[in-house]
Design an enzyme around this catalytic site. Structure first.
Site, short mmCIF file in Angstrom:
data_model
loop_
_atom_site.label_atom_id
_atom_site.label_comp_id
_atom_site.label_asym_id
_atom_site.label_seq_id
_atom_site.Cartn_x
_atom_site.Cartn_y
_atom_site.Cartn_z
N LYS A 131 89.24 3.28 17.18
CA LYS A 131 90.28 4.26 17.48
C LYS A 131 91.61 3.68 17.05
O LYS A 131 91.78 2.46 17.03
CB LYS A 131 90.34 4.53 18.99
CG LYS A 131 90.96 5.86 19.33
CD LYS A 131 89.91 6.96 19.35
CE LYS A 131 90.49 8.33 19.54
NZ LYS A 131 89.43 9.32 19.82
N ASP A 171 92.95 13.14 16.04
CA ASP A 171 92.88 13.17 17.50
C ASP A 171 94.17 13.89 17.91
O ASP A 171 94.75 14.61 17.08
CB ASP A 171 92.81 11.74 18.07
CG ASP A 171 92.33 11.71 19.52
OD1 ASP A 171 91.12 11.77 19.75
OD2 ASP A 171 93.18 11.64 20.44
N PHE A 243 95.77 23.58 24.81
CA PHE A 243 95.69 24.70 23.87
C PHE A 243 95.63 24.17 22.44
O PHE A 243 96.03 24.83 21.49
CB PHE A 243 96.84 25.71 24.06
CG PHE A 243 98.24 25.16 23.85
CD1 PHE A 243 98.78 25.05 22.58
CD2 PHE A 243 99.00 24.75 24.93
CE1 PHE A 243 100.06 24.55 22.39
CE2 PHE A 243 100.28 24.24 24.75
CZ PHE A 243 100.81 24.14 23.47
N GLY A 244 95.09 22.97 22.30
CA GLY A 244 94.99 22.36 20.97
C GLY A 244 93.69 22.73 20.29
O GLY A 244 93.03 23.71 20.65
N ASN A 245 93.36 21.94 19.31
CA ASN A 245 92.17 22.19 18.49
C ASN A 245 90.89 22.31 19.32
O ASN A 245 90.07 23.20 19.08
CB ASN A 245 92.06 21.05 17.46
CG ASN A 245 90.73 21.03 16.76
OD1 ASN A 245 89.82 20.29 17.14
ND2 ASN A 245 90.58 21.87 15.75
N TRP A 248 90.86 25.50 21.51
CA TRP A 248 90.68 26.66 20.63
C TRP A 248 89.20 26.88 20.29
O TRP A 248 88.67 27.99 20.42
CB TRP A 248 91.52 26.44 19.36
CG TRP A 248 91.22 27.35 18.22
CD1 TRP A 248 91.58 28.66 18.11
CD2 TRP A 248 90.50 27.02 17.02
NE1 TRP A 248 91.14 29.16 16.91
CE2 TRP A 248 90.47 28.18 16.22
CE3 TRP A 248 89.88 25.85 16.55
CZ2 TRP A 248 89.83 28.21 14.98
CZ3 TRP A 248 89.26 25.88 15.31
CH2 TRP A 248 89.24 27.05 14.54
#
Ligand code: GLU
Length: 452
Positions: A131, A171, A243-245, A248
């Site tokens: 990461k 990320d 409400f990100g990827n 969604w």
């Protein structure tokens, strides 16, 4: 006596980890969650006991920390810190995302890299754990500023990565735009066009379904969890955070399966949309995310029938299924109590480590179906693995083909977690299942490869 010994072993193990990693609360939390479930398993197996496998897994193979200087649109110079944690390469090249967020520090990235090792192992694909990221805040920055930052970041990171060594992806704060800039700079410096990043655009080696994959995978996993109690998403009320990827993708798929998502959230609070987030509202989430404001409240400006709750988290609403899809430690014991009191039947983590250890214990004590992110959100990195395969064979698969493979992988992970996590009373402890199953493959590879 037996128990006393195991508890003591866990305590000694944690005391050592704490002493060596002071001021790293997130990392210690992630390791503890694994230690309490995996150490009893290690002690029950002769071939693992005494091999210091977990001790080795909790120490990154390599930690790279570097300066990222860059110039903003006004000519001001900024200095950020860049990181890449190369955690474990026993089963494949290091693999894991890059996070750009002001909260990024060594502890956060080490917890993410540690989790990633187990998650990648669960996918059954040959990917080690890694990461990276930076404390850079892309919010409010122009495209050109983001590009210059990405170029500065990659100018150093490119010395340490490669398609057979370490394959970063996105990320929080790193989406298609950033991946494009990062990839462009890698290609320029190294003078090679290779599958060194995943989450790439379709025009230059990306995979169909990769943007949807994390969210879809979470819902495929939740579907399997519900199936164990003869339930499905049809008619279910679902609370989602973020409400990100990832949020969604979750919302799209829940809607497709007949469920109704009634919440999303941001750092400013959550919105409750009783009618459900459907149709064009789902597309609006992409706009909301692209606006760079990072405010959930903007949803209510567009859809005034929804209600905004400032400074609150969505876990106070009544729902059947809860899917935390924002960030670490966004769901604590009080939230877990609220959810259980309101009759939640399934909590499927979509973010990495969104629930605190106390919240997890509460769900498990109340026999709520609960899955840790390292199992249920593994569809994102699994599809990255599928992108790597397509890059290697220089072919692109259709959406249907990628989606079918993703679904198969999620069903497989669910089964593995069930096999390792089923308790005597029939309850499936997915945390235990994911940790042990993730551990076994990495442990086998490490044992075979010797003390390296
Ligand atoms: N950042 C994602 C995760 O937490 C994706 C990593 C990847 O695709 O390499 O798993």
């Amino acid at each position: 006596m037996e128990h006393y010994n195991i508890d003591q072993k866990i305590q000694e193990f944690m005391a050592d980890i704490e002493a060596r990693n002071p001021n790293e609360p997130e990392f210690l939390q992630a390791v503890k969650e694994v230690a309490v479930t995996v150490i009893p398993f290690i002690e029950s197996r002769k071939e693992y006991s005494g091999m210091k496998l977990l001790e080795r897994m909790a120490e990154p193979e390599r930690t790279i920390i570097f300066r990222v200087p860059w110039v903003d649109d006004k000519g001001q110079i900024h200095v950020n810190r860049g990181y890449r944690i190369q955690m474990n390469s026993a089963i494949g090249p290091y693999k894991g995302g890059i996070r750009f967020h002001p909260t990024v520090n060594l502890s956060v990235l080490k917890f993410l890299a540690f989790e990633q090792t187990f998650k990648n192992s669960l996918t059954t694909l040959p990917m080690g754990g890694g990461k990276g990221g930076s404390d850079f805040n892309p919010q409010g920055r122009s495209d050109m500023e983001v590009m210059r930052f990405c170029q500065a970041f990659m100018s150093e990171m490119c010395k340490h990565i490669g398609p057979e060594t370490d394959v970063p992806a996105g990320d929080i704060g790193v989406g298609a735009r950033e991946i494009g800039y990062l990839f462009g700079q890698y290609k320029k410096i190294r003078n090679e066009f290779t599958g060194v990043m995943t989450g790439k655009g379709l025009a230059y080696g990306g995979s169909l379904i990769r943007p949807e994959a994390t969210g879809y995978g979470v819902v495929y996993f939740a579907e399997q969890m519900l199936k164990t109690i003869d339930e499905d998403f049809n008619g279910k009320t679902v609370a989602v955070s973020g409400f990100g990827n990832v949020a969604w993708g979750v919302i799209k798929k829940v809607h497709e399966l007949g469920g109704k998502v009634v919440t999303i959230s941001g750092p400013d609070g959550y919105i409750y949309d009783e009618a459900g987030i459907t149709g064009e509202k789902i597309d609006f989430l992409l706009e909301l995310r692209g606006s760079g404001n990072n405010r959930a409240e903007d949803y209510v400006k567009k859809y005034p029938e929804a209600v905004f709750h400032a400074g609150k988290r969505p876990w106070e609403v009544k729902c059947d299924v809860a899917i935390p899809a924002a960030t670490q430690n966004e769901l604590d014991l009080d939230d877990a109590r609220n959810l259980v009191a309101n009759g939640v039947i399934c909590v499927t983590e979509a973010a990495n480590m969104p629930s605190t250890l106390e919240a997890i214990s509460h769900f498990v004590e109340h026999k709520v179906l609960f899955s840790p992110g390292k199992a249920s959100n593994a569809g994102g990195v699994a599809t990255s693995g599928l992108e790597m395969t397509q890059n290697s064979i220089r072919l692109n698969w259709t959406s249907e083909e990628v989606d079918a493979r993703l679904k198969e992988i999620m069903i497989g992970i669910h089964k593995t977690c069930r096999d390792y996590g089923k308790e005597e009373n029939g309850y499936v402890n997915y945390v235990k299942g994911a940790n042990i199953a993730g551990f076994v493959k990495v442990a086998e590879a490490m044992l075979a490869q010797g003390i390296v």
